[in-house]
Design a protein around this motif. Structure first.
Motif, mmCIF file in Angstrom:
data_model
loop_
_atom_site.group_PDB
_atom_site.id
_atom_site.type_symbol
_atom_site.label_atom_id
_atom_site.label_comp_id
_atom_site.label_asym_id
_atom_site.label_seq_id
_atom_site.Cartn_x
_atom_site.Cartn_y
_atom_site.Cartn_z
ATOM 1 N N ASP A 92 49.868 82.952 40.249
ATOM 2 C CA ASP A 92 50.436 83.291 38.950
ATOM 3 C C ASP A 92 49.461 83.031 37.816
ATOM 4 O OD1 ASP A 92 52.815 84.213 39.987
ATOM 5 O OD2 ASP A 92 53.881 82.313 39.733
ATOM 6 N N ASP A 93 48.601 81.998 37.972
ATOM 7 C CA ASP A 93 47.576 81.743 36.956
ATOM 8 C C ASP A 93 46.629 82.938 36.841
ATOM 9 O OD1 ASP A 93 48.600 79.200 36.549
ATOM 10 O OD2 ASP A 93 47.131 78.211 37.841
ATOM 11 N N TYR A 95 47.304 86.130 37.695
ATOM 12 C CA TYR A 95 48.010 87.273 37.109
ATOM 13 C C TYR A 95 48.153 87.105 35.599
ATOM 14 C CZ TYR A 95 49.355 87.630 42.050
ATOM 15 O OH TYR A 95 49.345 87.682 43.433
ATOM 16 N N ALA A 96 48.404 85.884 35.152
ATOM 17 C CA ALA A 96 48.575 85.634 33.718
ATOM 18 C C ALA A 96 47.263 85.839 32.969
ATOM 19 C CB ALA A 96 49.093 84.210 33.498
ATOM 20 N N ALA A 99 46.766 89.564 32.643
ATOM 21 C CA ALA A 99 47.717 90.160 31.702
ATOM 22 C C ALA A 99 47.331 89.870 30.259
ATOM 23 C CB ALA A 99 49.123 89.621 31.986
ATOM 24 N N LEU A 100 46.748 88.688 30.027
ATOM 25 C CA LEU A 100 46.354 88.312 28.667
ATOM 26 C C LEU A 100 45.205 89.165 28.158
ATOM 27 C CD1 LEU A 100 46.898 86.192 26.424
ATOM 28 C CD2 LEU A 100 45.123 84.781 27.483
ATOM 29 N N VAL A 133 50.123 94.042 37.587
ATOM 30 C CA VAL A 133 49.758 93.331 36.366
ATOM 31 C C VAL A 133 48.650 94.051 35.615
ATOM 32 C CG1 VAL A 133 47.989 91.804 37.369
ATOM 33 C CG2 VAL A 133 49.366 91.011 35.441
#
Length: 551
Positions: A92-93, A95-96, A99-100, A133
């Motif tokens: 998840d880190d 993917y985040a 996305a940022l 993502v």
């Protein structure tokens, strides 16, 4: 002769056994011209002229400029610009982080991430989640090892890799799941399918990345760096890569002294006279040694095997976690051997990447054969890394005067994974240092940056500690003192790159490359060495980072 620069009130560690310490350094036109009492004739008498620059070091410790003999500057510079995954611990880190960044990207732009270490990730990346993502953009995640990519489904499709691949590239692997579907993980030569889409990279962007790296080096006291593979293979960025170095140098953006290894993929057959040996090189016979003290072509770089992290390094014995698996060579050994010998025939010094002990056997045999046929090269022949090195191999390298280039900081970030792959017994043979010194060999300083941390003081600390990221000992039999590690990063590195009579030592006639430290590295606890501030960095007698008290 006159002085144009004088540094006084210093605690100078010269690296010269004949005069290990001094308090004053005199410089003229980028060279050291004297220490202490040697300067008196230049500072006295009717013909003496006052130095144009006088610096008070205020008791600071000064050492020769640090020299990293195995790094990747363009790649490192790009990591300063790419999405940084150095600190991620979960999928998840990742993917985040993607996305940022994509909010500011074009719809068809590649999403490129660097510094990914799968060993620190809890869980696995999912290619379909990466597709989602990235909103239809291709994703490329560069592993810190440099020996693997993770990509998404869009990138696989663009690279022509089937959903369910039925063939594998030689010396690489398209990793698949238990259903035979490509996961997005590409090892070793399988990376080339993606690289072919992105390379050659834009000439200007390569120079920009190089400039970013060079600027950063100065903050760490690095005055010389050897880049281990440019212009070809899966480690290069463009066939014009050396010209990008020249462009950066012409524009004043190349602040450090650079030596570059051309990968053997960039060489080709060279026609010659019937009595000339078979040769593989560059047009016009350009070879190792071309250039000057600012920018030079070094040895030819040859990849023989893979990595310890990916368990692809070629071993004589199976990996601890999978006894039937021995890793593999990057290509057919005889084909590689012929190419190396022909490169030596064109006058190239040799630098063979070899991590597993089976690959080191191959490297020693090949270098020895090349020398038997063609004689020694124009600078020291080298074996890069040495993930597992037996005692008999060290004896052979010492006898042949082959330089082994280990990276002790790997232990600080990848040690637990390497222990898992090797087992505790082979860890005592891994990335040697003490055994090299005991055998009378050159011990240079290097990092393989950005695969691992490249700050010299951090690597020096790792040389002395040899502790994994969990704080466990790793081959503690190979520990060296901080003084020996400091010698490696200065004198040893200069000798390993063929510059032992010109730099790495603070003595008469040597290049005035030096580092002013905020604490004495031999006086602080070993745990504090990495945290010593860099007060100033000087290249060729010019302060290029930080400052000294001027008069």
């Amino acid at each position: 002769m006159r002085l144009d620069t004088l540094i006084y009130n210093a605690e100078v560690l010269t690296g010269d056994r004949a005069r290990p310490r001094a308090s004053r350094i005199g410089i003229w036109q980028g060279l050291i011209v004297g220490l202490d009492e040697q300067l008196d004739p230049l500072l006295q008498g009717p013909d003496a002229a006052s130095p144009l620059q006088v610096f008070d070091a205020k008791g600071a410790c000064i050492v020769a400029g640090f020299n990293d003999v195995h790094a990747h500057s363009v790649w490192f510079g790009q990591t300063l610009l790419d999405i940084d995954l150095a600190e991620v611990t979960t999928p998840d880190d990742v993917y985040a982080a993607i996305a940022l960044r994509i909010a500011d990207m074009e719809a068809d732009e590649w999403v490129i991430c660097s510094n990914f270490n799968p060993l620190q990730l809890t869980g696995s990346l999912d290619r379909d989640r990466l597709d989602g993502v990235a909103l239809g953009r291709p994703v490329l995640i560069k592993h810190r090892s440099g020996h693997a990519y993770t990509v998404n489904g869009v990138a696989l499709g663009l690279a022509g890799i089937d959903e369910y691949p039925t063939t594998q590239p030689e010396g690489g692997e398209i990793v698949t799941d238990d259903r035979g579907r490509a996961t997005g993980l590409l090892d070793e030569n399988a990376m080339r399918a993606v690289q072919d889409l992105l390379q050659p990279e834009a000439f200007g962007s390569v120079a920009e990345a190089l400039a970013a790296a060079s600027k950063h080096y100065l903050t760490e006291g690095l005055t010389s760096v050897t880049d281990a593979g440019i212009a070809g293979g899966w480690i290069g960025h463009t066939p014009r890569e050396f010209a990008a170095y020249q462009l950066a140098a012409d524009r004043g953006l190349l602040k450090h002294r650079a030596q570059t290894m051309i990968t053997i993929d960039a060489l080709h057959d060279l026609p010659g006279h019937a009595h000339d040996p078979a040769a593989r090189g560059l047009d016009a016979g350009i070879r190792s040694g071309v250039g000057d003290d600012r920018l030079q072509i070094g040895p030819v770089k040859v990849f023989t095997d893979g990595s310890l992290l990916g368990a692809t390094a070629a071993m004589t014995e199976g990996y601890a976690h999978c006894q039937h698996h021995h890793g593999y060579m990057q290509g057919d050994p005889e084909t590689m051997r012929t190419a190396v010998i022909e490169a030596a025939g064109a006058g190239w010094a040799l630098a063979l990447h070899a991590i597993g002990d089976a690959a080191i056997d191959f490297a020693i045999e090949t270098i020895t054969e090349a020398r038997r046929i063609h004689g020694p090269g124009p600078m020291p022949d080298r074996i890069e890394h040495g993930g597992v090195v037996r005692d008999d191999q060290i004896a052979l390298m010492a006898a042949q005067k082959i330089v082994l280039v280990p990276q002790p900081y790997f232990i600080s970030v990848f040690g637990e994974g390497m222990l898992h792959n090797l087992g505790p017994d082979r860890a005592t043979l891994s990335y040697p240092a003490r055994r090299l010194l005991d055998a009378g060999m050159i011990l240079p300083g290097s990092s393989d940056r950005p695969v691992a941390h490249g700050a010299p003081l951090a690597v020096i600390q790792a040389f002395a500690q040899r502790l994994t990221e969990a704080g466990n000992p790793y081959g503690s039999n190979e520990r060296v003192t901080v003084a020996q590690a400091l010698h490696a990063y200065t004198v040893g590195s200069a000798r390993a790159t063929g510059w032992g009579h010109n730099k790495g030592t603070l003595a008469n006639g040597y290049l005035a490359d030096l580092v002013v430290l905020g604490a004495h590295p031999l006086d602080v606890p070993v745990t504090e060495v990495a945290h010593i501030p860099i007060v100033a960095t000087m290249v060729g007698g010019v302060i290029v980072y930080g400052q000294l008290d001027a008069h």
